[in-house]
Each structure stands twice: as structure tokens, then as C-alpha cells.
Scaffold this motif. Structure first.
Motif, PDB file in Angstrom:
ATOM      1  N   SER A  89      -3.355  14.153  -4.999  1.00 47.64           N
ATOM      2  CA  SER A  89      -3.482  12.936  -4.101  1.00 47.64           C
ATOM      3  C   SER A  89      -1.308  12.576  -4.473  1.00 47.64           C
ATOM      4  O   SER A  89      -0.504  12.436  -2.973  1.00 47.64           O
ATOM      5  N   TRP A  90      -0.862  13.551  -5.223  1.00 49.37           N
ATOM      6  CA  TRP A  90       0.337  13.740  -5.174  1.00 49.37           C
ATOM      7  C   TRP A  90       0.978  14.839  -4.063  1.00 49.37           C
ATOM      8  O   TRP A  90       1.707  14.424  -3.119  1.00 49.37           O
ATOM      9  N   TYR A  91       0.144  15.569  -3.667  1.00 49.52           N
ATOM     10  CA  TYR A  91       0.099  17.353  -2.324  1.00 49.52           C
ATOM     11  C   TYR A  91      -0.021  16.064  -1.099  1.00 49.52           C
ATOM     12  O   TYR A  91       0.586  16.348  -0.183  1.00 49.52           O
ATOM     13  N   LEU A  92      -0.985  15.156  -0.905  1.00 44.49           N
ATOM     14  CA  LEU A  92      -1.211  15.270   0.311  1.00 44.49           C
ATOM     15  C   LEU A  92      -0.189  13.055   0.112  1.00 44.49           C
ATOM     16  O   LEU A  92      -0.450  12.811   1.722  1.00 44.49           O
ATOM     17  N   GLU A  93       0.420  13.297  -0.279  1.00 44.01           N
ATOM     18  CA  GLU A  93       1.132  12.293  -0.148  1.00 44.01           C
ATOM     19  C   GLU A  93       2.094  12.623   1.272  1.00 44.01           C
ATOM     20  O   GLU A  93       2.881  11.822   1.953  1.00 44.01           O
ATOM     21  N   ALA A  94       2.724  14.290   1.501  1.00 49.80           N
ATOM     22  CA  ALA A  94       3.569  14.682   2.239  1.00 49.80           C
ATOM     23  C   ALA A  94       3.312  14.678   3.669  1.00 49.80           C
ATOM     24  O   ALA A  94       3.502  14.265   4.494  1.00 49.80           O
ATOM     25  N   TRP A  95       1.567  14.305   3.690  1.00 48.75           N
ATOM     26  CA  TRP A  95       1.103  14.349   4.942  1.00 48.75           C
ATOM     27  C   TRP A  95       0.560  12.908   5.182  1.00 48.75           C
ATOM     28  O   TRP A  95       0.008  12.740   6.510  1.00 48.75           O
ATOM     29  N   ARG A  96       1.466  12.173   4.770  1.00 47.64           N
ATOM     30  CA  ARG A  96       1.501  10.473   5.289  1.00 47.64           C
ATOM     31  C   ARG A  96       2.238  10.396   6.558  1.00 47.64           C
ATOM     32  O   ARG A  96       2.389   9.745   7.461  1.00 47.64           O
ATOM     33  N   GLU A  97       2.838  11.711   6.950  1.00 45.61           N
ATOM     34  CA  GLU A  97       3.614  11.633   7.439  1.00 45.61           C
ATOM     35  C   GLU A  97       3.481  11.621   8.840  1.00 45.61           C
ATOM     36  O   GLU A  97       3.505  11.467  10.117  1.00 45.61           O
ATOM     37  N   PRO A  98       2.865  12.730   9.163  1.00 44.41           N
ATOM     38  CA  PRO A  98       1.975  13.451  10.620  1.00 44.41           C
ATOM     39  C   PRO A  98       0.845  12.322  10.711  1.00 44.41           C
ATOM     40  O   PRO A  98       0.679  11.735  11.792  1.00 44.41           O
ATOM     41  N   SER A  99       0.538  11.947   9.424  1.00 44.08           N
ATOM     42  CA  SER A  99      -0.778  11.385   9.922  1.00 44.08           C
ATOM     43  C   SER A  99      -0.117   9.913  10.436  1.00 44.08           C
ATOM     44  O   SER A  99      -1.059   8.879  11.356  1.00 44.08           O
ATOM     45  N   GLY A 100       0.388   8.971   9.819  1.00 43.91           N
ATOM     46  CA  GLY A 100       1.376   8.199  10.810  1.00 43.91           C
ATOM     47  C   GLY A 100       1.400   8.171  11.737  1.00 43.91           C
ATOM     48  O   GLY A 100       2.052   7.384  12.263  1.00 43.91           O
ATOM     49  N   TYR A 101       1.617   8.977  12.249  1.00 44.40           N
ATOM     50  CA  TYR A 101       2.239   9.474  14.214  1.00 44.40           C
ATOM     51  C   TYR A 101       0.992   9.483  14.827  1.00 44.40           C
ATOM     52  O   TYR A 101       0.980   9.443  16.098  1.00 44.40           O
ATOM     53  N   LEU A 102      -0.008   9.522  13.695  1.00 47.60           N
ATOM     54  CA  LEU A 102      -1.563   9.327  14.720  1.00 47.60           C
ATOM     55  C   LEU A 102      -1.761   8.108  15.243  1.00 47.60           C
ATOM     56  O   LEU A 102      -2.976   7.645  15.102  1.00 47.60           O
ATOM     57  N   LEU A 103      -0.624   6.735  13.957  1.00 43.70           N
ATOM     58  CA  LEU A 103      -1.405   5.568  14.196  1.00 43.70           C
ATOM     59  C   LEU A 103      -1.374   4.784  15.510  1.00 43.70           C
ATOM     60  O   LEU A 103       0.305   5.186  16.199  1.00 43.70           O
ATOM     61  N   ASP A 104      -1.951   4.490  16.056  1.00 43.21           N
ATOM     62  CA  ASP A 104      -0.984   3.114  17.155  1.00 43.21           C
ATOM     63  C   ASP A 104      -1.426   1.788  17.267  1.00 43.21           C
ATOM     64  O   ASP A 104      -2.824   1.382  16.261  1.00 43.21           O
ATOM     65  N   VAL A 105      -0.866   0.983  17.930  1.00 45.02           N
ATOM     66  CA  VAL A 105      -1.565  -0.542  18.003  1.00 45.02           C
ATOM     67  C   VAL A 105      -1.972  -0.859  19.040  1.00 45.02           C
ATOM     68  O   VAL A 105      -1.598  -0.360  19.764  1.00 45.02           O
ATOM     69  N   GLN A 106      -3.647  -1.373  18.820  1.00 50.30           N
ATOM     70  CA  GLN A 106      -4.014  -2.316  19.813  1.00 50.30           C
ATOM     71  C   GLN A 106      -3.874  -3.898  19.250  1.00 50.30           C
ATOM     72  O   GLN A 106      -4.494  -3.922  18.398  1.00 50.30           O
ATOM     73  N   TYR A 107      -3.475  -3.946  20.861  1.00 50.39           N
ATOM     74  CA  TYR A 107      -3.360  -6.001  20.739  1.00 50.39           C
ATOM     75  C   TYR A 107      -4.064  -6.505  20.794  1.00 50.39           C
ATOM     76  O   TYR A 107      -5.128  -6.368  22.264  1.00 50.39           O
TER      77      TYR A 107
END
Length: 630
Positions: A504-522
Motif C-alpha cells: 500500500s505504501w508503494y502504490l501511493e505514488a501511483w495514485r497520481e497517474p491513476s487520478g488523471y484517468l478519472l473523469d467527471v460524468q454528469y
């Protein structure tokens, strides 16, 4: 009729007159007899009074005569031992070399019997004779003692090399049967005679003492080389090398000692009576055991000076000596306590090592001034696990030591526990105690590594790699050794949470590129973008439906993702990871990133119309890139 009747009366009257005359004569005779009886009684009384003194004197003379005969017989008996002493004195003074052993012992036996008879008389006149006969008997016994000693020395003349018998697993030589018979004969006579001469509670006969001295020296001399070898093989060639089981000579030493002790016990049982076996055996083995104790004392000093690497030698010695004690106890109970006493110092050192090893693990981590910047595991992890692996070779003594400390007692250096020797039984309780100790060791290792990484490492990603590497080494060294069946419960309940925490500590760094792949749908809009992942037609439709600002945001997300992903991928490849760690963390990243990117790509990859300006990776290409992380 009247005439005949008168004639009958006249006849009867005449008969009556005759009877009366006879009666008168009888009375006269009776008076005479009575007078004679009275005279006879008077004479008898006078005779009795005259003879009584003469009869009494005669009886006294008869008693005196019998007493004189008895005294003469006693004098003859008293003279007999003296006469016998003169005869035996000639035999004994010739010496054993000039007289057959059987005849010599028979002469001593007769002398001993004569001495006993003289002592029973308890006459003052015999005291000089008793003293002379006692001196004669002692002189003869000294001759027998010398013969006993000479035979024993002859039996010890041939040198014994214990190593040869141990390596070939052959029984050690005993005294030849002919000599045993002679020794038994001499011992029997000396023991019986010595008890009579001493006239006290005899606890040790001369033959017991002689046997213990001569054969004890023989056993001690035979074991000297093995003692020296045990000390020499303890010397270290490499300072930090862990002791390996069987490399010290103590095992051969113990086997040689056991073989010699068993041989001596066989000798003793053929020479001495049963009630003396334990005493003679204990006295004979005292000197060899003293050398054994001295050897163990020197080895204990060596172990204390090299405790972190040679504590295993201590465990081996405890195991060897304890088992030796139990085997010998079946025959020679007198040896159990001396052997147990000899290993007490090493046992105490071994008990102290349990806490010292824990403290050493903690100290080695706390003294680290830097950790590998590539996340590699530190050597202390391997060395700690190597120790635990090596401990599985000594489960019997270690279980006994841990039991004396009590469950968890190894955590305190002040806990000395019981000094008694416990049975060497690696049952469920022994395995449980070792599992607890090994668990505490690994927990001490990982907790201190965790704390040190928080201080010395700049980010959680690196901390996660570092902790994962060390946990992987721990798991690998458990599964590849005898620790596996003992530590199964630990791996499931304690080691697995450490691995998850590190991931889990290692995967925290991968939250950043993961966040770019999220979008908002209304969802409240009348026409929301399509979410199908069927192909480009859908992506075209979705992108076409976006406003200019949304398109710019999607383009920026792709660009930011590309930059972040490439940076993290490069960093991931720069880390030093154990093979299983790289596979595990790479798979974890792939499981998170691939579905997110696949969905995002399906929706928005037409944002740059296939030019690759913003959408740098196709789904296949990203999958390949992610696979390369494992």
C-alpha cells in the motif's frame, strides 16, 4: 441219726481249734516282723546320716574334674591359632611371587580366621599374639594390593585411540577375562579381610581406591587428545562465520568418553559386588569428568566471546551432553549429576543468548546511518533469518532452554529462569515455544526496519519497496528451510499484513497517474456522453460531444498521465527489488492502471485523432509497458 450228727460237729470243732492256733502263730510272727522293720529303719537313718557328707564331696570332685577337662580343651584351642600363625607366617613371608596365588589367599584366609578366634577370647594374654597376627595379615594384604595394582597397570599398558573406535562404531576394549577373574578373587578376599581388620564402617576398600586411581588415569589419558581437539576446532578462521553443526570435536569427545565409561562399567561389574558398582564407577570416572568439565569451561569462554556466531556451539554441547547423561544414567546413575553440572555454565550462556540475539538484531538496525536508496534489503535481514534457519538444527536443546526461560522470558535479559536441565523433547510445546521466539525475532526485525525507513527514506514508495524486499527475504528463507512447518501460522497472521502494508505504501505514488484517468460524468444532463467501450465510433461520439474546455482538460490528462506514468515506470525499474517483489508490485500496478487506462482510452483516445500527440499509448502498448514492470 443222732450219732452221725455228733460226729460231724466234733470234726468241725477240731478244724476251728486248728485255725485259731494258726492265727495265734500269725500274730506272733507279725510282731516279730514289725520289730525287725523298726530296727532296720533305725539302722538306715544312722547309715544315711553317716554317708551324706561322703556323697556331697564326691559330686563336687566330679564337677571339678569336668571343669578341669574343659579348661584343658580351651587351652588347646587357644594354642591352636598360635600354632596356625606360625605355619601361615612362613607362607606369607615368602611373598606372593614365590607362592601360588590360590595358596597365598588360602593362607591369608586361615590367618584371618585365626585372628577372629583370638579376638573372641578377649584374653589379655593373647593381645601380643593378636597384634603380631594383625601385622602379618596386613603385610599379606599389602602384597595382594600390589598384585591388584600391577594387574590393572598391565591392562592399561596398551594405548587406546578412542577416535578409531568411534569412527568404526566398535565397542571399546575391556580387561581380559583371565585378568578379571584374578582381580575378582583378590578383591573378594581383600574386601572381606579389610572389613575385619578395620573393625569399623568401611566406605572404601583399598581395591576400590586402587581401581579408581589406575583405570581413572587410563581413561583420562585416553581422552586427552579428544579434549584438545574440541578446543582447537572451536578456533575461528572467519570472524563472522556462523558455527555449523558437527564442525567441533565435542561430539567425538563425548562418544569416546561414553565408550570408555561403558567399558569400565563392564570391568567393574566383573570385579566388584553389586553394591559397590556405583561407588567404584563414580570414583573411576571422576578424573575424566573433571577434564571434561574443564574443556567445557574453556569452550564456554570461547562461546561468550563469539556469542552471536557461536551460540550454536553452545546449543550443540547442551544437546550432546544432555543426551550423554541420559544414556549413561541407564547403567551408571552416579554420572548423571556430574555431567549435568559440567554443562550448567554453557546452558546459562545459551539461555542468555536468546535475549542477546534479539538485542543484536535491534542494535544492528538502530546503528544504521543510511539505508539503500534503491530500496534494497539490508544484510541484517538475511543474517537474522540465517540464524533462525540454523536454530532448526538444534530444536531439542533450544526447546529445553526456552522452556526454562518460560514463554516470552527471552525478551528480558534479567530473566535467568530455572537452572535445572529439562527433558529434550521437541513435542508440540517445544515447537510452540520456538515458533513464538522466531516470531518475536522477525517482528523485532521488521518493526525496527519499519521505524528506520520512516526516518531515513524520503517517500513512502521507497519505504514500501524497502519493506517489501525485507519481508520477501523473510518469507523466502522461511519457505526454503525447516522453518516452514513451524512458521506457517506466523506467515498467515503476521507476515501477510506486513506485505500488504508495504504494498500500500508503494502504490501511493501511483495514485497520481491513476487520478488523471478519472473523469467527471454528469448524470443530471439530458444527454450524457456514451460510456460504451466498443470502439472508435464511440470515442468519436464522446469526444465530439465534449466542449472545448473539456477537450483541453482531456488532452491535459493524457499528457499528465504520460509524464507521470513514464516517471514512475522509470523509478520502478530503478529500484532494487527481489524477484518476487518486482512481480508482485508490478502486478499490483497493472491491476490498478490497466482497467483505468483501458476505460479512459476507449472513451477519449480520438482526442488527438490518432496522431499520438496526447494519446501516447494504445491499450496494448500500455499493457506491454505495465507487463514490463513485473
Amino acid at each position: 441219726m443222732v450219732g452221725p450228727r455228733k460226729g460231724a460237729f466234733a470234726e468241725e470243732a477240731a478244724e476251728v481249734e486248728v485255725l485259731e492256733a494258726n492265727i495265734e502263730k500269725m500274730k506272733t510272727l507279725t510282731k516279730k516282723i514289725q520289730a525287725s522293720r523298726n530296727r532296720l529303719e533305725t539302722s538306715g537313718k544312722a547309715m544315711n546320716e553317716a554317708m551324706a557328707p561322703i556323697y556331697g564331696n564326691t559330686a563336687k570332685l566330679q564337677t571339678t574334674n569336668r571343669n578341669i577337662d574343659r579348661i584343658l580343651d580351651a587351652i588347646d584351642k587357644l594354642r591352636a591359632p598360635l600354632d596356625q600363625s606360625n605355619r601361615e607366617d612362613r607362607i606369607i613371608n615368602q611373598g606372593l611371587r614365590n607362592v601360588d596365588l590360590q595358596d597365598y589367599i588360602a593362607s591369608l584366609g586361615r590367618t584371618s580366621q585365626s585372628l577372629a578366634e583370638l579376638r573372641r577370647t578377649n584374653m589379655r594374654a593373647n593381645q601380643q599374639a593378636v597384634a603380631e597376627m594383625s601385622a602379618l595379615l596386613k603385610r599379606g594384604l599389602r602384597e595382594l594390593e600390589d598384585a591388584f595394582r600391577d594387574i590393572l597397570r598391565e591392562s592399561c599398558r596398551q594405548t587406546v585411540v578412542p577416535l578409531e573406535y568411534v569412527m568404526k562404531n566398535n565397542p571399546f576394549p575391556t580387561i581380559p577375562q583371565e585378568q578379571l577373574s584374578t582381580l575378582r578373587l583378590i578383591n573378594t578376599h581383600i574386601s572381606n579381610t579389610f572389613a575385619q581388620i578395620s573393625q569399623s564402617d568401611v566406605r572404601e576398600t583399598p581395591t576400590q581406591k586402587i581401581y579408581a586411581e589406575v583405570r581413572g588415569e587410563y581413561v583420562t589419558r585416553s581422552l586427552q587428545d579428544l579434549s584438545a581437539a574440541s578446543i582447537n576446532t572451536a578456533k575461528k578462521v572467519t570472524a563472522d562465520a556462523i558455527y555449523r553443526k558437527g564442525t567441533n570435536g565435542i561430539g567425538i569427545y563425548a562418544q569416546g568418553m561414553e565408550g570408555l565409561f561403558v567399558a569400565e562399567y563392564d570391568n567393574i561389574t566383573n570385579i566388584f559386588p553389586r553394591d559397590e558398582w556405583t561407588t567404584v564407577c563414580g570414583a573411576t570416572c571422576a578424573a575424566p569428568l573433571a577434564d571434561f568439565t574443564k574443556t567445557l569451561r574453556e569452550l564456554n569462554g570461547h562461546i561468550q566471546r563469539n556469542l552471536m556466531t557461536d551460540c550454536f556451539l553452545g546449543y550443540e554441547i547442551v544437546d550432546i551432553a544432555s543426551r550423554l547423561s541420559m544414556r549413561l544414567e541407564q547403567r551408571m546413575s552416579a554420572l548423571r549429576r556430574p555431567i549435568q553440572d559440567s554443562i550448567k555454565p554453557i546452558r546459562e550462556t545459551s539461555k542468555a543468548s536468546m535475549n542477546k540475539l534479539l538485542e543484536d538484531t535491534r542494535a544492528r538496525i538502530q546503528t544504521l546511518v543510511a539505508l539503500p536508496m534503491d530500496g534494497a534489503a539490508v544484510p541484517v535481514t538475511t543474517s537474522t533469518m540465517t540464524r533462525l534457519q540454523e536454530m532448526t538444527n538444534y530444536l531439542s536443546p533450544i526447546s529445553s532452554i526456552l522452556a526454562s526461560l518460560g514463554d516470552g522470558g527471552w525478551k528480558s535479559s534479567a530473566n535467568t529462569g530455572s537452572s535445572s536441565s529439562l527433558p529434550l523433547d521437541v513435542g508440540p510445546d517445544g515447537q510452540r515455544l520456538f515458533e513464538h521466539y522466531a516470531s518475536d525475532t522477525i517482528e523485532t526485525l521488521l518493526q525496527n526496519l519499519d521505524g528506520k525507513s520512516r526516518v531515513l527514506m524520503k517517500n513512502k514508495s521507497l519505504q514500501g519497496v524497502f519493506l517489501s524486499n525485507n519481508a520477501a527475504i523473510v518469507e523466502r528463507m522461511i519457505r526454503s528451510s525447516e522453518l516452514a512447518p513451524l512458521m506457517e501460522d506466523y506467515m498467515q497472521k503476521k507476515l501477510e499484513p506486513w506485505k500488504k502494508k508495504a504494498s500500500s505504501w508503494y502504490l501511493e505514488a501511483w495514485r497520481e497517474p491513476s487520478g488523471y484517468l478519472l473523469d467527471v460524468q454528469y448524470t443530471n444532463r439530458k444527454e450524457r456522453p456514451q460510456s460504451s467501450t466498443a470502439g472508435s465510433a464511440d470515442s468519436v461520439a464522446i469526444v465530439k460531444a465534449l466542449g472545448s474546455k473539456d477537450k483541453d482538460a482531456i488532452k491535459e490528462k493524457f499528457k499528465s498521465f504520460n509524464t507521470s506514468f513514464e516517471e514512475l515506470s522509470q523509478r520502478h525499474k530503478s529500484y532494487k527489488m527481489e524477484r518476487e517483489v518486482r512481480m508482485h508490485l508490478g502486478k499490483e500496478v497493472q491491476n490498478i492502471m490497466e482497467p483505468l487506462y483501458s476505460r479512459f482510452w476507449d472513451r477519449y483516445h480520438e482526442i488527438d485523432k490518432g496522431k499520438g500527440k496526447y494519446v501516447k499509448y494504445s491499450k496494448v502498448e500500455l499493457g506491454q509497458a505495465l507487463s514490463g514492470l513485473s
